[in-house]
Design a protein around this motif. Structure first.
Motif, PDB file in Angstrom:
ATOM      1  N   LYS A   2     -37.998 -68.372   6.717  1.00  0.00           N
ATOM      2  CA  LYS A   2     -37.605 -68.204   5.315  1.00  0.00           C
ATOM      3  C   LYS A   2     -38.067 -66.870   4.753  1.00  0.00           C
ATOM      4  O   LYS A   2     -39.050 -66.302   5.201  1.00  0.00           O
ATOM      5  N   SER A   3     -37.349 -66.425   3.728  1.00  0.00           N
ATOM      6  CA  SER A   3     -37.754 -65.246   2.967  1.00  0.00           C
ATOM      7  C   SER A   3     -38.702 -65.716   1.871  1.00  0.00           C
ATOM      8  O   SER A   3     -38.374 -66.627   1.103  1.00  0.00           O
ATOM      9  N   PRO A  30     -27.819 -63.192  -6.688  1.00  0.00           N
ATOM     10  CA  PRO A  30     -27.341 -64.066  -5.601  1.00  0.00           C
ATOM     11  C   PRO A  30     -28.024 -63.808  -4.256  1.00  0.00           C
ATOM     12  O   PRO A  30     -28.302 -64.758  -3.523  1.00  0.00           O
ATOM     13  N   GLU A  31     -28.320 -62.554  -3.934  1.00  0.00           N
ATOM     14  CA  GLU A  31     -28.911 -62.263  -2.624  1.00  0.00           C
ATOM     15  C   GLU A  31     -30.324 -62.817  -2.467  1.00  0.00           C
ATOM     16  O   GLU A  31     -30.824 -62.971  -1.358  1.00  0.00           O
ATOM     17  N   ARG A  33     -31.240 -65.823  -3.943  1.00  0.00           N
ATOM     18  CA  ARG A  33     -31.230 -67.225  -4.365  1.00  0.00           C
ATOM     19  C   ARG A  33     -31.945 -68.156  -3.392  1.00  0.00           C
ATOM     20  O   ARG A  33     -32.452 -69.193  -3.789  1.00  0.00           O
ATOM     21  N   ASN A  34     -31.990 -67.803  -2.112  1.00  0.00           N
ATOM     22  CA  ASN A  34     -32.663 -68.660  -1.135  1.00  0.00           C
ATOM     23  C   ASN A  34     -34.105 -68.234  -0.856  1.00  0.00           C
ATOM     24  O   ASN A  34     -34.772 -68.818  -0.006  1.00  0.00           O
ATOM     25  N   MET A  35     -34.584 -67.228  -1.573  1.00  0.00           N
ATOM     26  CA  MET A  35     -35.947 -66.747  -1.376  1.00  0.00           C
ATOM     27  C   MET A  35     -36.933 -67.705  -2.048  1.00  0.00           C
ATOM     28  O   MET A  35     -36.731 -68.118  -3.184  1.00  0.00           O
ATOM     29  N   GLU A  36     -37.967 -68.051  -1.314  1.00  0.00           N
ATOM     30  CA  GLU A  36     -39.037 -68.869  -1.878  1.00  0.00           C
ATOM     31  C   GLU A  36     -39.987 -67.922  -2.611  1.00  0.00           C
ATOM     32  O   GLU A  36     -40.468 -66.944  -2.022  1.00  0.00           O
ATOM     33  N   LYS A  64     -41.032 -62.494   5.910  1.00  0.00           N
ATOM     34  CA  LYS A  64     -39.890 -63.114   6.579  1.00  0.00           C
ATOM     35  C   LYS A  64     -40.526 -64.077   7.571  1.00  0.00           C
ATOM     36  O   LYS A  64     -41.102 -63.658   8.584  1.00  0.00           O
ATOM     37  N   LEU A  89     -35.385 -60.212   3.548  1.00  0.00           N
ATOM     38  CA  LEU A  89     -34.091 -60.881   3.788  1.00  0.00           C
ATOM     39  C   LEU A  89     -33.664 -60.803   5.235  1.00  0.00           C
ATOM     40  O   LEU A  89     -34.042 -59.939   5.963  1.00  0.00           O
TER      41      LEU A  89
END
Length: 89
Positions: A2-3, A30-31, A33-36, A64, A89
């Motif tokens: 995960k990022s 948006p880029e 959005r999945n970053m914790e 990362k 990312l």
């Protein structure tokens, strides 16, 4: 894999206060959005500071997975903060 983005902040820190709206804005993109994203309290989370090797508030760290990709201290330039986040990312 995960990022991960870590913001080490203190409520009394003027640099941290300047970083906060920049970070919040970037995390809405948006880029990212999945970053914790995590905030570590500089005054109260000493174990986390030690584990991360942090000695100053206003430290920003990107990972990362388990690998640190970038770290900055005291940065308030939006582009530099975005570059740090992109490194994960």
């Amino acid at each position: 894999g995960k990022s991960i983005f870590i913001d080490v902040a203190a409520p009394w820190c003027p640099v941290c206060k300047r970083q906060e709206p920049i970070i919040k804005s970037l995390l809405q993109k948006p880029e990212f959005r999945n970053m914790e994203a995590f905030t570590v309290d500089f005054d109260n989370q000493k174990d986390a500071l030690k584990a991360l090797g942090v000695t100053r508030q206003s430290t920003l760290i990107a990972f990362k997975g388990a690998k640190e990709t970038m770290r900055n201290v005291g940065v308030t330039d939006p582009k530099t903060i975005e570059d740090l986040m992109r490194s994960a990312l």
